[in-house]
Design a protein around this motif. Structure first.
Motif, mmCIF file in Angstrom:
data_model
loop_
_atom_site.group_PDB
_atom_site.id
_atom_site.type_symbol
_atom_site.label_atom_id
_atom_site.label_comp_id
_atom_site.label_asym_id
_atom_site.label_seq_id
_atom_site.Cartn_x
_atom_site.Cartn_y
_atom_site.Cartn_z
ATOM 1 N N UNK A 1 -7.592 -4.000 16.573
ATOM 2 C CA UNK A 1 -7.752 -3.744 15.142
ATOM 3 C C UNK A 1 -6.717 -4.512 14.328
ATOM 4 N N UNK A 2 -5.531 -4.697 14.891
ATOM 5 C CA UNK A 2 -4.432 -5.345 14.156
ATOM 6 C C UNK A 2 -4.802 -6.737 13.652
ATOM 7 N N UNK A 3 -5.735 -7.376 14.315
ATOM 8 C CA UNK A 3 -6.120 -8.735 13.934
ATOM 9 C C UNK A 3 -6.952 -8.760 12.648
ATOM 10 N N UNK A 4 -7.485 -7.598 12.268
ATOM 11 C CA UNK A 4 -8.467 -7.587 11.187
ATOM 12 C C UNK A 4 -8.021 -6.831 9.941
ATOM 13 N N UNK A 5 -6.814 -6.295 9.923
ATOM 14 C CA UNK A 5 -6.370 -5.529 8.764
ATOM 15 C C UNK A 5 -5.348 -6.303 7.941
ATOM 16 N N UNK A 6 -5.362 -6.034 6.632
ATOM 17 C CA UNK A 6 -4.418 -6.670 5.718
ATOM 18 C C UNK A 6 -3.086 -5.918 5.727
ATOM 19 N N UNK A 7 -3.119 -4.631 6.038
ATOM 20 C CA UNK A 7 -1.901 -3.833 6.050
ATOM 21 C C UNK A 7 -2.211 -2.390 6.425
ATOM 22 N N UNK A 8 -1.182 -1.557 6.387
ATOM 23 C CA UNK A 8 -1.330 -0.161 6.784
ATOM 24 C C UNK A 8 -0.452 0.720 5.902
ATOM 25 N N UNK A 9 -1.041 1.792 5.380
ATOM 26 C CA UNK A 9 -0.320 2.780 4.570
ATOM 27 C C UNK A 9 -0.231 4.054 5.392
ATOM 28 N N UNK A 10 1.002 4.496 5.673
ATOM 29 C CA UNK A 10 1.219 5.670 6.521
ATOM 30 C C UNK A 10 1.945 6.736 5.709
ATOM 31 N N UNK A 11 1.439 7.952 5.749
ATOM 32 C CA UNK A 11 1.961 9.029 4.907
ATOM 33 C C UNK A 11 3.457 9.240 5.082
ATOM 34 N N UNK A 12 3.933 9.172 6.314
ATOM 35 C CA UNK A 12 5.350 9.406 6.581
ATOM 36 C C UNK A 12 6.227 8.376 5.871
ATOM 37 N N UNK A 13 5.731 7.167 5.728
ATOM 38 C CA UNK A 13 6.495 6.104 5.078
ATOM 39 C C UNK A 13 6.361 6.141 3.558
ATOM 40 N N UNK A 14 5.236 6.670 3.077
ATOM 41 C CA UNK A 14 4.985 6.731 1.636
ATOM 42 C C UNK A 14 5.614 7.969 1.007
ATOM 43 N N UNK A 15 5.736 9.038 1.795
ATOM 44 C CA UNK A 15 6.262 10.290 1.261
ATOM 45 C C UNK A 15 5.191 11.148 0.616
ATOM 46 N N UNK A 16 3.940 10.877 0.956
ATOM 47 C CA UNK A 16 2.801 11.652 0.459
ATOM 48 C C UNK A 16 1.683 11.546 1.483
ATOM 49 N N UNK A 17 0.853 12.570 1.557
ATOM 50 C CA UNK A 17 -0.230 12.579 2.532
ATOM 51 C C UNK A 17 -1.563 12.798 1.835
ATOM 52 N N UNK A 18 -2.609 12.148 2.348
ATOM 53 C CA UNK A 18 -3.948 12.433 1.832
ATOM 54 C C UNK A 18 -4.188 13.940 1.929
ATOM 55 N N UNK A 19 -4.699 14.570 0.882
ATOM 56 C CA UNK A 19 -5.496 14.024 -0.225
ATOM 57 C C UNK A 19 -4.712 13.560 -1.456
ATOM 58 N N UNK A 20 -3.418 13.389 -1.354
ATOM 59 C CA UNK A 20 -2.656 12.849 -2.480
ATOM 60 C C UNK A 20 -3.165 11.438 -2.780
ATOM 61 N N UNK A 21 -3.572 11.170 -4.021
ATOM 62 C CA UNK A 21 -4.103 9.836 -4.352
ATOM 63 C C UNK A 21 -3.080 8.715 -4.213
ATOM 64 N N UNK A 22 -1.794 9.069 -4.134
ATOM 65 C CA UNK A 22 -0.759 8.044 -4.008
ATOM 66 C C UNK A 22 -0.997 7.171 -2.791
ATOM 67 N N UNK A 23 -1.513 7.750 -1.720
ATOM 68 C CA UNK A 23 -1.789 6.981 -0.509
ATOM 69 C C UNK A 23 -2.738 5.814 -0.804
ATOM 70 N N UNK A 24 -3.783 6.095 -1.559
ATOM 71 C CA UNK A 24 -4.770 5.075 -1.873
ATOM 72 C C UNK A 24 -4.219 4.078 -2.886
ATOM 73 N N UNK A 25 -3.430 4.571 -3.809
ATOM 74 C CA UNK A 25 -2.841 3.694 -4.830
ATOM 75 C C UNK A 25 -1.883 2.682 -4.202
ATOM 76 N N UNK A 26 -1.135 3.116 -3.190
ATOM 77 C CA UNK A 26 -0.246 2.198 -2.482
ATOM 78 C C UNK A 26 -1.071 1.123 -1.769
ATOM 79 N N UNK A 27 -2.203 1.518 -1.194
ATOM 80 C CA UNK A 27 -3.088 0.550 -0.543
ATOM 81 C C UNK A 27 -3.631 -0.471 -1.524
ATOM 82 N N UNK A 28 -3.984 -0.018 -2.727
ATOM 83 C CA UNK A 28 -4.472 -0.934 -3.757
ATOM 84 C C UNK A 28 -3.381 -1.921 -4.171
#
Length: 233
Positions: free
Chosen positions: A140-167
């Motif tokens: 999978x690593x060959x095909x992704x632009x990046x990865x957003x992980x809750x532990x690193x962001x300080x928020x977990x889905x369903x917090x929209x911050x996770x998706x906003x960081x991905x954007x």
């Protein structure tokens, strides 16, 4: 290429990876580290405890750091082995889980196609060490632009911050041009609703949308995502 979307924010566990199998393998290793053998009955006890604590995490009622150990504290108490070290069992479990990269059938081929249509970013509530190790060991690593992980962001889905960081990671600002793909109503689909982003619910078991959440697309096969991204669905 004309596409309906400019970015795919994709869940990892039970969307791309067979988390049930990975968890089963890691649980067996953790039990062995504690000196006893895993059984289906013990795994079932652990799974109930673990699922309840992850739901609590989604509600903001516990931190991931606490969750990692508490699930094994409660498990060992439940099976009458309180004298054993829950931290040691947690460490063994996390270490083993990081080695488990078991893709869902067809997932590698699917994400390889998606990545040629739009950038794909993984958005996961998983433990950072586990997810990085698993991703490094997966195609999978060959095909992704990046990865957003809750532990690193300080928020977990369903917090929209996770998706906003991905954007932000992808440089996409128009929410109407973003699609969220995931299997969990309480996590993935709720996060999409909270962020005002279209959701594609991967629902191979045919579960009911008991939460009444807005779902733009419901699929049972990952191959169906191609047409959605291209605007053919």
């Amino acid at each position: 290429m004309n596409t309906r979307y400019d970015l795919l924010l994709c869940d990892a566990d039970d969307t791309l990876f067979d988390f049930g199998k990975a968890e089963e393998n890691a649980f067996a290793d953790a039990c062995a580290a504690m000196g006893f053998a895993a059984t289906k009955e013990l795994l079932a006890i652990y799974s109930v405890i673990n699922e309840a604590l992850w739901k609590l995490l989604e509600q903001g009622g516990i931190t991931q750091k606490v969750l990692r150990v508490r699930r094994f504290e409660q498990f060992l108490e439940k099976i009458g082995k309180c004298e054993l070290d829950a931290q040691k069992m947690s460490d063994a479990f996390v270490e083993s889980l990081g080695r488990q990269s078991v893709p869902i059938e067809g997932a590698i081929e699917a994400i390889a196609r998606w990545s040629k249509i739009v950038p794909v970013i993984i958005v996961t509530n998983g433990i950072a060490k586990v997810q990085h190790n698993r991703m490094n060991g997966s195609e999978v690593r060959h095909y992704i632009r990046g990865m957003v992980i809750s532990e690193e962001v300080g928020a977990a889905k369903p917090d929209p911050k996770m998706l906003e960081v991905g954007m932000e990671m992808a440089g996409v600002t128009d929410r109407s041009r973003v699609l969220v793909l995931g299997d969990s109503l309480s996590s993935d689909i709720s996060a999409a609703a909270n962020a005002g982003i279209d959701a594609c619910w991967y629902n191979p078991k045919g579960n009911k949308n008991t939460k009444g959440l807005p779902v733009c697309y419901e699929i049972t096969d990952l191959d169906d995502v191609d047409g959605i991204l291209l605007g053919n669905a």
